[in-house]
Design an enzyme around this catalytic site. Structure first.
Site, mmCIF file in Angstrom:
data_model
loop_
_atom_site.group_PDB
_atom_site.id
_atom_site.type_symbol
_atom_site.label_atom_id
_atom_site.label_comp_id
_atom_site.label_asym_id
_atom_site.label_seq_id
_atom_site.Cartn_x
_atom_site.Cartn_y
_atom_site.Cartn_z
ATOM 1 N N ARG A 51 38.130 34.023 -38.878
ATOM 2 C CA ARG A 51 37.366 33.925 -37.617
ATOM 3 C C ARG A 51 36.544 35.189 -37.387
ATOM 4 N NH1 ARG A 51 39.374 35.432 -33.202
ATOM 5 N NH2 ARG A 51 41.477 34.613 -33.537
ATOM 6 N N TYR A 104 14.622 24.093 -23.899
ATOM 7 C CA TYR A 104 15.565 23.076 -24.361
ATOM 8 C C TYR A 104 16.538 22.765 -23.224
ATOM 9 C CZ TYR A 104 19.422 21.140 -27.113
ATOM 10 O OH TYR A 104 20.421 20.349 -27.600
ATOM 11 N N ASP A 175 13.969 31.964 -28.480
ATOM 12 C CA ASP A 175 14.481 30.831 -29.256
ATOM 13 C C ASP A 175 13.365 30.414 -30.210
ATOM 14 O OD1 ASP A 175 15.188 28.313 -30.243
ATOM 15 O OD2 ASP A 175 16.233 27.732 -28.410
ATOM 16 N N LYS A 200 18.241 22.578 -37.217
ATOM 17 C CA LYS A 200 16.908 21.978 -37.295
ATOM 18 C C LYS A 200 16.235 22.347 -38.617
ATOM 19 C CE LYS A 200 18.141 20.646 -33.192
ATOM 20 N NZ LYS A 200 17.822 21.373 -31.963
#
Ligand SMILES: *Cc1c(COP(=O)(O)O)cnc(C)c1O
Length: 380
Positions: A51, A104, A175, A200
């Protein structure tokens, strides 16, 4: 040759490779191990628990850092939203966050959640209106930029916004999902932080959900890594490997997608069953001048408003055979959706707006399918 002399298209292929030694593999292996042999004090950068860090993330982080022209590797997250949440942790409880009103929709949803839980004040601005953004900056803790915006494709004057924000002591996060690092490198314009939905274009094959953040600031990068470790918002090794596999062909895919998008946008502009087309590559588009000046590509997203309102738009989606009716974008396959089908989408997004994500298929096949769907939806 140093990474500084290499173009992004080359970096996508060449960065993040294992060291060239006799008999070494050309591709980094996927390491499936939750823990590492470790005892005593853990040294800086030493692996001890997956992690906190695992080598399967690192090649992709190196490639994306290089693509964005950053001083450090990217920080990979389990989704774009996980990267966005980490970036928005720069805003303290009770702080002020400035966001584009057409960002978004889940980014805006997260900002609303911060407002509700931590008293963060959120100011939504028209990001293409530089004066309006500048007026919202005094006292802000973070300026959030999307350019082009999702789904309205508004183009921000990024260097002007960064200069004004920094003069006001406000850090800037961008972004960069729509533009990709091939279309713009926000750090070169002075932005403090870049985030991506790796889901994406970067991964590009509609088979993973991942995110990333990139910065030139070592202290900020350490803070993002600490956030990722604390929140456990990590990528699985297999997804990280798929993203690396995908990003190798980024330049080819994006080049083809952009060429297809521009050609389709041009044809749609003169289609009798179309009310409006938005694409920064169209000379008629409000973002065209800025995109031409600031970007090195117009992207592969097209906004389309067919005749017949929301019902007409739904009929076009239903009549398509090749285009995929689905959310998400940036994959090799062309897809589209009517954004206002979500009750949570901004009410200032037109009800009939279809967001098209143009893929790498033959443009004539894409056109024939769109043309028949547009004509059919009108009942001809
Ligand atoms: C999809 C998207 C996100 C969210 O990314 P996920 O990987 O779905 O969490 C953030 N910003 C933009 C612009 C997006 O298109």
């Amino acid at each position: 040759m140093t990474p500084d002399d290499l173009s992004p298209a080359t970096l996508a292929v060449a960065a993040g490779r294992p060291e060239r030694q006799q008999g070494a593999p050309v591709n980094a292996p996927i390491v499936l191990s939750s823990t590492y042999v470790s005892q005593g004090e853990v040294g800086a950068g030493e692996k001890f628990y997956a992690r906190a860090g695992t080598e399967t993330w690192e090649p992709f982080e190196q490639v994306l850092g290089a693509l964005e022209g950053a001083a450090h590797p990217a920080v990979l997250f389990g989704s774009g939203m996980a990267a966005i949440a980490a970036a928005m942790s720069l805003v303290p409880a009770g702080g002020l966050l400035v966001v584009p009103r057409h960002a978004y929709q889940v980014t805006l949803g997260y900002a609303a959640d911060l407002a509700e839980r931590y008293g963060v004040r959120v100011t939504a601005v028209e990001i293409a209106d530089t004066d309006a953004v500048v007026a919202a900056l005094p006292g802000a803790d973070l300026l959030w930029v999307e350019s082009p915006t999702n789904p309205m494709l508004e183009v921000a004057d990024l260097p002007a916004l960064v200069a004004a924000a920094h003069a006001a002591g406000v850090p800037v996060a961008v972004d960069n999902t729509f533009a990709t690092p091939l279309g713009q490198r926000p750090l070169a314009h002075g932005a403090d932080l870049v985030v991506h939905s790796v889901t994406k274009h970067l991964a590009g094959h509609t088979d993973v959900v991942l995110g990333a953040a990139v910065t030139d600031d070592a202290a900020l990068r350490a803070r993002l890594v600490a956030y990722r470790t604390l929140h456990g918002s990590i990528a699985g090794p297999f997804e990280a490997w798929l993203a690396l596999r995908g990003v190798r062909t980024l330049a080819l895919r994006v080049e083809r997608q952009q060429a297809n998008a521009l050609e389709l946008a041009r044809r749609l502009e003169s289609h009798p069953d179309v009310v409006e087309v938005r694409h920064p590559g169209l000379p008629s588009d409000p973002g065209h001048e800025r995109a031409t000046r600031l970007m090195t590509g117009y992207g592969s997203i097209v906004g389309l408003r067919p005749v017949g309102g929301a019902a007409g738009a739904d009929a076009v989606v239903a009549a398509l055979a090749l285009w995929l009716p689905a959310t998400s974008l940036g994959g090799v396959e062309s897809s589209l959706e009517r954004r206002r089908r979500y009750a949570t989408e901004s009410p200032t997004v037109p009800e009939d707006l279809l967001r098209l994500s143009v893929g790498i298929e033959d443009v004539e096949d894409l056109w024939r399918d769109l043309d028949q769907a547009l004509r059919g939806a009108r009942g001809r």
